[in-house]
Design a protein around this motif. Structure first.
Motif, short mmCIF file in Angstrom:
data_model
loop_
_atom_site.label_atom_id
_atom_site.label_comp_id
_atom_site.label_asym_id
_atom_site.label_seq_id
_atom_site.Cartn_x
_atom_site.Cartn_y
_atom_site.Cartn_z
N ILE A 199 3.89 2.17 2.62
CA ILE A 199 5.03 2.92 2.07
C ILE A 199 4.51 4.34 1.86
N LEU A 200 5.30 5.31 2.26
CA LEU A 200 4.84 6.70 2.10
C LEU A 200 5.27 7.24 0.76
N CYS A 201 4.34 7.82 0.06
CA CYS A 201 4.68 8.46 -1.20
C CYS A 201 4.28 9.92 -1.06
N ILE A 202 5.27 10.77 -0.90
CA ILE A 202 4.98 12.21 -0.78
C ILE A 202 5.00 12.76 -2.20
N SER A 203 3.82 13.10 -2.70
CA SER A 203 3.69 13.53 -4.09
C SER A 203 3.82 15.05 -4.20
N LYS A 204 3.91 15.51 -5.42
CA LYS A 204 4.07 16.93 -5.76
C LYS A 204 5.31 17.52 -5.08
N VAL A 253 0.86 -1.19 0.00
CA VAL A 253 0.00 0.00 0.00
C VAL A 253 0.90 1.24 0.00
N LEU A 254 0.71 2.07 -1.00
CA LEU A 254 1.40 3.36 -1.02
C LEU A 254 0.42 4.41 -0.54
N VAL A 255 0.75 5.02 0.58
CA VAL A 255 -0.07 6.13 1.03
C VAL A 255 0.43 7.36 0.29
N PRO A 292 0.67 16.38 8.84
CA PRO A 292 1.23 15.19 9.47
C PRO A 292 0.21 14.37 10.25
N ASN A 293 -0.75 15.04 10.87
CA ASN A 293 -1.73 14.28 11.67
C ASN A 293 -2.65 13.45 10.79
N GLN A 294 -3.02 14.01 9.65
CA GLN A 294 -3.84 13.23 8.72
C GLN A 294 -3.02 12.07 8.15
N MET A 295 -1.78 12.38 7.83
CA MET A 295 -0.87 11.36 7.29
C MET A 295 -0.75 10.20 8.28
N ASP A 296 -0.60 10.53 9.56
CA ASP A 296 -0.47 9.48 10.58
C ASP A 296 -1.72 8.62 10.62
N ARG A 297 -2.85 9.22 10.36
CA ARG A 297 -4.10 8.43 10.35
C ARG A 297 -4.06 7.38 9.23
N TYR A 298 -3.64 7.80 8.05
CA TYR A 298 -3.58 6.82 6.95
C TYR A 298 -2.60 5.69 7.30
N LEU A 299 -1.43 6.10 7.80
CA LEU A 299 -0.40 5.09 8.10
C LEU A 299 -0.92 4.09 9.13
N THR A 300 -1.54 4.61 10.17
CA THR A 300 -1.99 3.75 11.26
C THR A 300 -3.12 2.84 10.78
#
Ligand SMILES: Nc1nc2c(ncn2[C@@H]2O[C@H](COP(=O)(O)OP(=O)(O)OP(=O)(O)O)[C@@H](O)[C@H]2O)c(=O)[nH]1
Ligand SMILES: [Mg+2]
Ligand SMILES: [Zn+2]
Length: 375
Positions: A121-126, A90-92, A103-111
């Motif tokens: 796996i984190l994909c920081i786009s743009k 899964v690429l978030v 970051p807080n929303q990101m942590d929600r997806y990861l968790t």
């Protein structure tokens, strides 16, 4: 190879659900995409069919390209948002800007993905919209060096960024998940221009995407690799943790791995308990992560209250990391404490049972580049 013939009787095939749309299930079997109905009893029996599921087809009519899903085969895993089964990676996908990185929303997806038993796996786009390199370095420091997630920075106009995604995807079922407008469909178009997926503008007024992708779909990424499938999914947000118990949520937080074993209580939630080693070491934990945890914990506590008020027995499995990065699978049971008490005063007790299946994957504290995290 199973036979396909025009005789609608007695033909069965096994295939994989690639998408579901307007009450039709599109199943790929032996190179053909069948438009399928679902055997009525599957729904009646409480069954659900998810994109990614292997299914048994009957009433196969090859000439018409139609069939019926007779049975769903056992899954190796599933995720609830986006809804998919038998997932390898899964690429978030979260954008640096437009919409702005949170970051807080990101942590929600990861968790949320961790709770499904999959290492995201984190994909920081743009990444092209970064103001400076430090901004990217800060994200990598926390999520990759400290927490051990693989972090990719991508920009669709910089094709070299996409090579790691190609490698991760090869031979796997990969899911792109993240908020609307983060650039999931754009990434897929950049990986394979033939896909021609619709992309949408990010609204300037509300700084959010416009929910351009409407359905989960497993797409073939490379013409010459039928096993490489990647799912474009509709963006979603408002991820709430009212579906897990606090102790499961705690276990999904990698930040606590070096300390949790030293807490005075084995079921410590690191909020206000006596002898909490996590609280003693809060200076070593990123503030944003601990705040994300507290927010998610408040929701998980609501779920626990609800679970306590039902008399049903429930069992949950979850993974936990120790300070050496060793993973173990734990089983958690909610059971009734006092069977004789009146229904209203009946309480349930959380009991942690023994651990089994130690996982020998070492957490990488040196922040070396790693390839396979979730196998
Ligand atoms: N600057 C920049 N813009 C990008 C990049 N990738 C995507 N975009 C823009 O982001 C906007 C949203 O892209 P989409 O691919 O539709 O986003 P999505 O995640 O698929 O959105 P949903 O389908 O709504 O979930 C579009 O205007 C894209 O042009 C990128 O790498 N850099
Ligand atoms: Mg999209
Ligand atoms: Zn503690």
């Amino acid at each position: 190879m199973l036979p396909v013939s025009d005789n609608p009787q007695n033909n069965t095939l096994t295939g994989r659900l690639r998408k579901y749309h307007s009450n039709f299930y599109y199943v790929e079997a032996e190179g053909t995409l069948f438009e399928c109905a679902l055997r009525g009893l599957i729904k009646k029996e409480g069954g659900d069919v998810l994109v990614g599921d292997f299914v048994e087809l009957d009433s196969v009519n090859a000439a018409a390209g139609t069939a019926r899903i007779n049975r769903v085969l056992p899954r190796k895993n599933s995720i609830s948002r986006p809804k998919l089964a038998n997932v390898d990676r899964v690429l978030v996908v979260y954008s640096l800007r437009e919409p702005i990185f949170d970051p807080n929303q990101m942590d929600r997806y990861l968790t949320h993905i961790e709770l499904a038993g999959i290492t995201p796996i984190l994909c920081i786009s743009k990444a092209d919209l970064a103001e400076n390199d430090e901004e990217l370095a800060r994200i990598r420091d926390l999520y990759e060096c400290k927490l051990g997630y693989r972090v990719l920075f991508t920009s669709v106009n910089h094709l070299a960024d996409l090579q790691p995604i190609r490698e991760l995807a090869e031979g796997n079922i990969t899911v792109l998940a993240g908020p609307s407008g983060s650039g999931k469909s754009s990434l897929l178009n950049a990986l394979n221009a033939d896909l021609q997926l619709r992309v949408g503008e990010v609204s300037e007024k509300i700084a959010r995407g416009q929910h351009t992708t409407r359905h989960v779909e497993l797409l073939s990424l490379f013409d010459d690799s039928p096993d490489t499938l990647i799912a474009d999914t509709p963006g979603f947000s408002n991820l709430k943790f009212t579906y897990v118990l606090p102790i499961q949520l705690e276990a999904a937080m990698r930040d606590f791995a070096p300390y949790r074993e030293h807490c005075a209580f084995s079921d410590c939630l690191h909020v206000d308990e006596e002898g909490c080693a996590v609280r003693e070491n809060l200076a070593s934990i990123a503030e944003s992560r601990y705040q994300s945890y507290l927010d998610m914990l408040a929701e998980a506590r609501l779920y626990k209250e609800e679970a306590n008020s039902t008399s049903q027995k429930q069992e949950f499995g979850y993974k936990q990391l120790d300070r050496k990065g060793k993973e173990s699978v734990r089983i958690l049971r909610l059971k009734e404490k006092n069977r004789d008490a009146s229904r209203r005063t009946r309480k349930q007790q959380v009991s942690l049972l023994e651990t089994d299946e130690p996982h020998d994957e070492e957490a990488d504290q040196d922040c070396d580049y790693r390839d396979d995290e979730d196998d």
